[in-house]
Design a protein around this motif. Structure first.
Motif, mmCIF file in Angstrom:
data_model
loop_
_atom_site.group_PDB
_atom_site.id
_atom_site.type_symbol
_atom_site.label_atom_id
_atom_site.label_comp_id
_atom_site.label_asym_id
_atom_site.label_seq_id
_atom_site.Cartn_x
_atom_site.Cartn_y
_atom_site.Cartn_z
ATOM 1 N N LYS A 31 6.070 -11.787 -4.800
ATOM 2 C CA LYS A 31 6.190 -10.957 -3.692
ATOM 3 C C LYS A 31 6.213 -9.525 -3.614
ATOM 4 O O LYS A 31 5.486 -8.674 -2.705
ATOM 5 C CB LYS A 31 7.083 -11.332 -2.688
ATOM 6 N N ALA A 32 6.806 -8.954 -4.257
ATOM 7 C CA ALA A 32 6.959 -6.991 -4.623
ATOM 8 C C ALA A 32 5.216 -6.535 -5.090
ATOM 9 O O ALA A 32 6.097 -5.460 -4.707
ATOM 10 C CB ALA A 32 8.211 -6.616 -5.282
ATOM 11 N N GLY A 33 5.090 -7.514 -5.471
ATOM 12 C CA GLY A 33 3.645 -6.502 -6.597
ATOM 13 C C GLY A 33 3.518 -6.350 -7.602
ATOM 14 O O GLY A 33 2.413 -5.453 -8.113
ATOM 15 N N SER A 58 13.016 0.877 -5.713
ATOM 16 C CA SER A 58 11.744 1.348 -5.964
ATOM 17 C C SER A 58 11.286 1.024 -4.745
ATOM 18 O O SER A 58 11.236 0.282 -3.492
ATOM 19 C CB SER A 58 11.062 1.378 -7.179
ATOM 20 N N THR A 59 9.768 2.225 -4.604
ATOM 21 C CA THR A 59 8.614 1.108 -3.699
ATOM 22 C C THR A 59 7.700 0.345 -3.747
ATOM 23 O O THR A 59 7.369 0.421 -5.370
ATOM 24 C CB THR A 59 7.930 2.601 -3.175
ATOM 25 N N TRP A 60 8.046 -0.520 -3.092
ATOM 26 C CA TRP A 60 7.061 -1.704 -4.302
ATOM 27 C C TRP A 60 5.417 -1.659 -4.034
ATOM 28 O O TRP A 60 5.175 -1.148 -2.690
ATOM 29 C CB TRP A 60 7.336 -3.117 -3.627
ATOM 30 N N ARG A 62 3.360 -3.720 -3.473
ATOM 31 C CA ARG A 62 2.607 -4.445 -2.274
ATOM 32 C C ARG A 62 3.133 -3.372 -1.318
ATOM 33 O O ARG A 62 2.253 -3.356 -0.202
ATOM 34 C CB ARG A 62 3.437 -5.514 -1.417
ATOM 35 N N ASP A 63 4.106 -1.966 -1.303
ATOM 36 C CA ASP A 63 4.397 -1.852 0.299
ATOM 37 C C ASP A 63 2.929 -0.523 0.504
ATOM 38 O O ASP A 63 2.729 -0.281 1.731
ATOM 39 C CB ASP A 63 5.358 -1.283 0.391
ATOM 40 N N LYS A 64 4.070 0.091 -1.135
ATOM 41 C CA LYS A 64 2.401 1.293 -1.386
ATOM 42 C C LYS A 64 0.915 0.763 -1.295
ATOM 43 O O LYS A 64 -0.175 0.986 0.511
ATOM 44 C CB LYS A 64 2.217 1.385 -2.364
ATOM 45 N N GLU A 66 -0.051 -1.525 1.653
ATOM 46 C CA GLU A 66 0.179 -2.041 2.780
ATOM 47 C C GLU A 66 -0.161 -0.570 3.716
ATOM 48 O O GLU A 66 -0.852 -0.538 4.608
ATOM 49 C CB GLU A 66 0.695 -2.489 3.486
ATOM 50 N N ASP A 67 0.336 0.778 3.346
ATOM 51 C CA ASP A 67 0.360 2.039 3.479
ATOM 52 C C ASP A 67 -0.834 2.322 3.563
ATOM 53 O O ASP A 67 -1.472 3.035 4.871
ATOM 54 C CB ASP A 67 1.508 2.326 2.928
ATOM 55 N N SER A 68 -1.775 1.835 2.489
ATOM 56 C CA SER A 68 -2.537 2.554 2.558
ATOM 57 C C SER A 68 -4.367 1.855 3.710
ATOM 58 O O SER A 68 -5.003 2.734 3.957
ATOM 59 C CB SER A 68 -3.381 2.927 1.305
#
Length: 71
Positions: A31-33, A58-60, A62-64, A66-68
């Protein structure tokens, strides 16, 4: 004295407890990628603590991703 033979279902019980530890971490890493196979490392002493802090701090990926998409 005490009998030192292992209980006949001992290895099976150990595998069951290992699966109970590994499976949730595999799902969390997925789920974290990250690769879900990192969950297998959670049964290795000290490596599990390092991975737990890595996952928490850490920055996951998956979050990176979604931000892009939001830019």
């Amino acid at each position: 004295m005490h009998d030192t033979t292992m209980w006949p279902l001992g290895p099976l019980t150990m595998l069951l407890f290992a699966a109970l530890i590994i499976l949730p971490f595999c799902l969390i890493f997925k789920k974290a990628g990250y690769s879900q196979w990192l969950g297998l490392l959670m049964i290795v002493p000290l490596v599990n603590l390092i991975l737990l802090y890595f996952l928490a701090l850490s920055t996951w990926p998956r979050d990176k991703a979604e931000d892009s998409l939001g830019d």
